[in-house]
Design a protein around this motif. Structure first.
Motif, PDB file in Angstrom:
ATOM      1  N   THR B 223       0.818  -1.222   0.000  1.00 49.99           N
ATOM      2  CA  THR B 223       0.000   0.000   0.000  1.00 49.99           C
ATOM      3  C   THR B 223       0.844   1.261   0.000  1.00 49.99           C
ATOM      4  O   THR B 223       0.367   2.311  -0.419  1.00 49.99           O
ATOM      5  CB  THR B 223      -0.932   0.036   1.230  1.00 49.99           C
ATOM      6  N   VAL B 272      -0.797   4.178 -10.108  1.00 53.71           N
ATOM      7  CA  VAL B 272      -2.151   3.713  -9.792  1.00 53.71           C
ATOM      8  C   VAL B 272      -2.206   2.211  -9.996  1.00 53.71           C
ATOM      9  O   VAL B 272      -1.856   1.713 -11.064  1.00 53.71           O
ATOM     10  CB  VAL B 272      -3.200   4.369 -10.717  1.00 53.71           C
ATOM     11  N   ARG B 273      -2.601   1.476  -8.954  1.00 58.58           N
ATOM     12  CA  ARG B 273      -2.759   0.031  -9.113  1.00 58.58           C
ATOM     13  C   ARG B 273      -3.942  -0.234 -10.023  1.00 58.58           C
ATOM     14  O   ARG B 273      -4.953   0.477  -9.964  1.00 58.58           O
ATOM     15  CB  ARG B 273      -3.002  -0.626  -7.758  1.00 58.58           C
ATOM     16  N   ASP B 275      -6.248  -2.206  -9.845  1.00 61.61           N
ATOM     17  CA  ASP B 275      -7.507  -2.362  -9.108  1.00 61.61           C
ATOM     18  C   ASP B 275      -8.103  -1.021  -8.715  1.00 61.61           C
ATOM     19  O   ASP B 275      -9.286  -0.916  -8.424  1.00 61.61           O
ATOM     20  CB  ASP B 275      -7.269  -3.161  -7.826  1.00 61.61           C
ATOM     21  N   ASP B 276      -7.250   0.006  -8.646  1.00 64.97           N
ATOM     22  CA  ASP B 276      -7.720   1.315  -8.202  1.00 64.97           C
ATOM     23  C   ASP B 276      -8.105   2.210  -9.370  1.00 64.97           C
ATOM     24  O   ASP B 276      -8.520   3.357  -9.178  1.00 64.97           O
ATOM     25  CB  ASP B 276      -6.640   2.020  -7.360  1.00 64.97           C
ATOM     26  N   SER B 312      -6.225  -1.918 -16.143  1.00 64.01           N
ATOM     27  CA  SER B 312      -7.211  -1.824 -15.077  1.00 64.01           C
ATOM     28  C   SER B 312      -7.725  -3.219 -14.810  1.00 64.01           C
ATOM     29  O   SER B 312      -7.720  -4.072 -15.694  1.00 64.01           O
ATOM     30  CB  SER B 312      -8.350  -0.905 -15.521  1.00 64.01           C
ATOM     31  N   ILE B 332      -9.739   7.532 -10.459  1.00 64.20           N
ATOM     32  CA  ILE B 332      -8.875   6.838  -9.504  1.00 64.20           C
ATOM     33  C   ILE B 332      -9.631   6.686  -8.194  1.00 64.20           C
ATOM     34  O   ILE B 332     -10.202   7.647  -7.680  1.00 64.20           O
ATOM     35  CB  ILE B 332      -7.577   7.631  -9.262  1.00 64.20           C
ATOM     36  N   ARG B 333      -9.644   5.459  -7.677  1.00 61.40           N
ATOM     37  CA  ARG B 333     -10.334   5.203  -6.400  1.00 61.40           C
ATOM     38  C   ARG B 333      -9.727   6.077  -5.316  1.00 61.40           C
ATOM     39  O   ARG B 333      -8.524   6.362  -5.337  1.00 61.40           O
ATOM     40  CB  ARG B 333     -10.155   3.728  -6.031  1.00 61.40           C
ATOM     41  N   ASN B 334     -10.533   6.455  -4.390  1.00 58.07           N
ATOM     42  CA  ASN B 334     -10.068   7.323  -3.316  1.00 58.07           C
ATOM     43  C   ASN B 334      -8.871   6.726  -2.577  1.00 58.07           C
ATOM     44  O   ASN B 334      -8.926   5.590  -2.143  1.00 58.07           O
ATOM     45  CB  ASN B 334     -11.216   7.556  -2.323  1.00 58.07           C
ATOM     46  N   GLY B 336      -6.173   5.893  -3.918  1.00 59.74           N
ATOM     47  CA  GLY B 336      -5.481   4.958  -4.799  1.00 59.74           C
ATOM     48  C   GLY B 336      -4.340   5.581  -5.574  1.00 59.74           C
ATOM     49  O   GLY B 336      -3.659   4.898  -6.341  1.00 59.74           O
ATOM     50  N   HIS B 338      -0.699   7.060  -5.977  1.00 61.34           N
ATOM     51  CA  HIS B 338       0.632   7.130  -5.347  1.00 61.34           C
ATOM     52  C   HIS B 338       1.441   8.139  -6.129  1.00 61.34           C
ATOM     53  O   HIS B 338       1.495   8.063  -7.355  1.00 61.34           O
ATOM     54  CB  HIS B 338       1.335   5.779  -5.410  1.00 61.34           C
TER      55      HIS B 338
END
Lengths: 271, 351
Positions: B223, B272-273, B275-276, B312, B332-334, B336, B338
């Motif tokens: 993370t 950004v991962r 998943d995010d 994605s 981008i998810r909250n 998420g 970097h």
């Protein structure tokens, strides 16, 4: 199809030719050993009344004792060569001891004519009062058996994965224990083959034996040559003696080799 | 049981430093995984701890014992090699019992003890077999049995699962973890597989070029990667990394714009991962779907936006409204996003 058939026949014919080439002299010698010297003048004579005179003559001449001495010489030479050679081969395979030069340089002694080495050996044997014993013969034989055995074993040691030895060391063994208990068993087939090969080399050598121990400690090839007397070659006796020299070693290598081939496939290193 | 400590350990081969001033502590009973690309020095670290590789400078301790220059056999460490290194001339029972031969344990007792160890590993019926008559998974178990019979101070694993097929690898991974938890023996595990590292470790150490890039609980490494190297190395599919500029909560890269919950400004690399990175179908969306790989419940989507390639991961249920060629908006998810300094690759402190 036809092509491969012709090839197959040719191959078998070639093998027969090779077999005849090797076996013919042996059969001829075997026949001669049962002939009288008169019969020997007729090489095509196949049916004759066999005589044991040659064999009696040979056995009473002490050839068995000479064979025993040869066996001792070859065994001791091989024993020393295997112990020293396996350690040397391991060092060369593992640590590249002496660099690439040692690997092949080790065979350089083979280039040296035995005549160069034999007189130093003779003078040393005299000085040490061991001339005409098996001691100088064994040392002389080591000069050619040990390098060959060592060279032969290098490849076997290289085939053993390093991790086996490392595992043993981590498992709580000293380096030498790891060598003896783990690395060495992996190369037993190689050691067996090297031992047979070394034994044959020593068993067949006549030159060193003839000069270093010509008398009461004569080894088998020297004793056989002894039938070449001033009265002429005693072909019959010599034939019997040659058979005594060749047959046991051939039979022994056949069985030992079978066991070792088994050993190779049985202990295969697979990961 | 021991605390293992590397204190300023350096290893030099010729003129190249493969391990540079390593400072690392393995807490008692912990399962630490060293992970990194090949050539990063992780295996060298393990081998130095085992004593199979000399230490150029620095010290290694197991417990309060300085073991830097001790023989491997004096370190009381057990190791499982990548190829298992089972002794080909010994059967399973003798293989497992072998380490006890180094001690003064009588042979009969050692063999009995080997049978006790073999039982829980499911090697009952195989005790008289030679290693080559075993499957990869069984060989692996014999290697583990041989490692635990001595009750060592430290367990060392050198990519022990990499020779197994995918299914067996996952199973063995779980077993390995259970065994380690049961015995509570401090373990150091080396792998190049970041997924293995994530699932096995309670401490994950990512190495890059002979140095520790990041060490910490796997969750934290995942993370909060400290730099772009760790960010790209950990996680699958790989994190999207985009170079661009940040201004007023919007990230620009070429023509691409993304809303980022950050007040900072300047040249940044955005991570950004997959998943995010959320997708919402939109006729005039800024990204176009170029490839869909279905994984079952989820799918990997490859996107192209203004010449930038992105990945994605979405739920398969969302595929109803997304197909190859469709346009999507990117959100981008909250939390998420970097942010890394583009110049150094280091993680940007949250502004």
């Amino acid at each position: 199809m036809r092509g491969s058939n012709v090839l197959g026949i040719a191959r078998i014919a070639l093998l027969w030719l090779a077999a005849i080439f090797v076996l013919f002299p042996m059969v001829w010698i075997a026949l001669n050993s049962f002939k009288t010297s008169g019969q020997m003048n007729d090489p095509l004579l196949l049916s004759f009344k066999p005589t044991l005179a040659n064999w009696e003559n040979v056995i009473s001449s002490g050839i068995l004792a000479a064979a025993g001495r040869s066996a001792i010489t070859a065994s001791v030479t091989v024993a020393i060569s295997v112990v020293v050679g396996s350690m040397g081969a391991y060092a060369i395979a593992t640590f590249r001891a002496g660099g690439q030069l040692t690997r092949f340089g080790i065979l350089a002694s083979q280039v040296l004519p035995p005549a160069v080495l034999v007189f130093p050996f003779l003078t040393m044997a005299y000085a040490l009062r061991v001339n005409d014993t098996l001691v100088p013969v064994i040392f002389a034989h080591l000069t050619f058996v040990l390098p060959v055995v060592t060279w032969f074993l290098i490849g076997f040691f290289e085939a053993v994965p390093r991790s086996l030895e490392e595992q043993a060391r981590v498992d709580g063994f000293t380096r030498f224990q790891a060598f003896r208990l783990v690395v060495l068993p992996q190369v037993y087939p190689g050691i067996g083959a090297a031992a047979i090969f070394g034994f044959t080399l020593s068993w067949n050598d006549m030159f060193y034996g003839l000069i270093l121990a010509p008398g009461k400690a004569a080894i088998l090839p020297v004793a056989i040559a002894g039938f070449n007397t001033f009265r002429g070659v005693e072909l019959g006796s010599m034939s019997a003696a040659i058979l005594i020299a060749v047959v046991p070693v051939t039979i022994a290598s056949f069985f030992i080799q079978r066991r070792f081939v088994q050993g190779i496939s049985g202990g295969a290193v697979k990961f | 049981m021991a605390i293992v400590r590397f204190a300023g350990v350096t290893k030099t081969f010729g003129t190249t430093q493969v391990v540079k001033n390593l400072e690392l502590e393995l807490p008692e009973g912990s399962f630490t995984v060293l992970v990194g690309p090949s050539g990063c020095g992780k295996t060298t670290c393990l081998r130095m701890l085992a004593g199979l590789e000399s230490v150029s400078s620095g010290e290694i301790y197991i417990g309060d014992r300085r073991v830097t220059h001790l023989d491997p056999r004096e370190r009381n460490a057990a190791m499982v090699f990548q190829n298992y290194a089972l002794y080909p001339h010994l059967n399973v029972r003798e293989n497992i019992a072998f380490p006890l031969r180094a001690t003064k344990v009588p042979r009969a007792k050692a063999l009995r003890r080997a049978e006790e160890v073999a039982g829980p590993l499911g090697l009952h019926g195989l005790l008289d077999r030679k290693p080559k008559e075993l499957s990869g998974g069984q060989q692996q178990r014999v290697a583990i049995g041989r490692a635990i019979i001595r009750e060592p101070a430290v367990f060392l694993f050198d990519e022990p699962l990499s020779n197994l097929d995918a299914k067996l690898r996952v199973e063995t991974r779980t077993e390995l973890l259970q065994i380690q938890r049961q015995l509570g023996i401090t373990s150091l595990y080396v792998t190049h597989d970041q997924e293995e590292a994530m699932t096995l470790s309670d401490r994950m150490v990512v190495m890059e070029d002979g140095r520790i890039a990041q060490a910490g609980p796997p969750n934290e490494v995942y993370t909060k990667p400290v730099n772009t190297f760790v960010a790209a190395f950990v996680g699958s599919p790989k994190m999207n990394l985009l170079e661009g500029t940040l201004a007023a909560g919007t990230f620009h890269s070429r023509g691409l714009r993304l809303q980022v919950d950050d007040e900072g400004e300047g040249e940044v690399t955005l991570g950004v991962r997959p998943d995010d990175l959320m997708l919402s179908p939109a006729a005039n969306g800024q990204a176009k779907v170029t490839l869909i790989e279905l994984l079952g419940p989820r799918a990997i989507i490859t996107l192209e936006a203004q010449g930038v390639h992105l990945t994605s991961v979405v739920n398969a249920s969302e595929l109803v409204s997304i197909s190859v060629g469709s346009c999507v908006d990117l959100v981008i998810r909250n939390g998420g996003a970097h942010l890394f300094e583009t110049a150094t690759g280091d993680r940007r402190e949250q502004g």
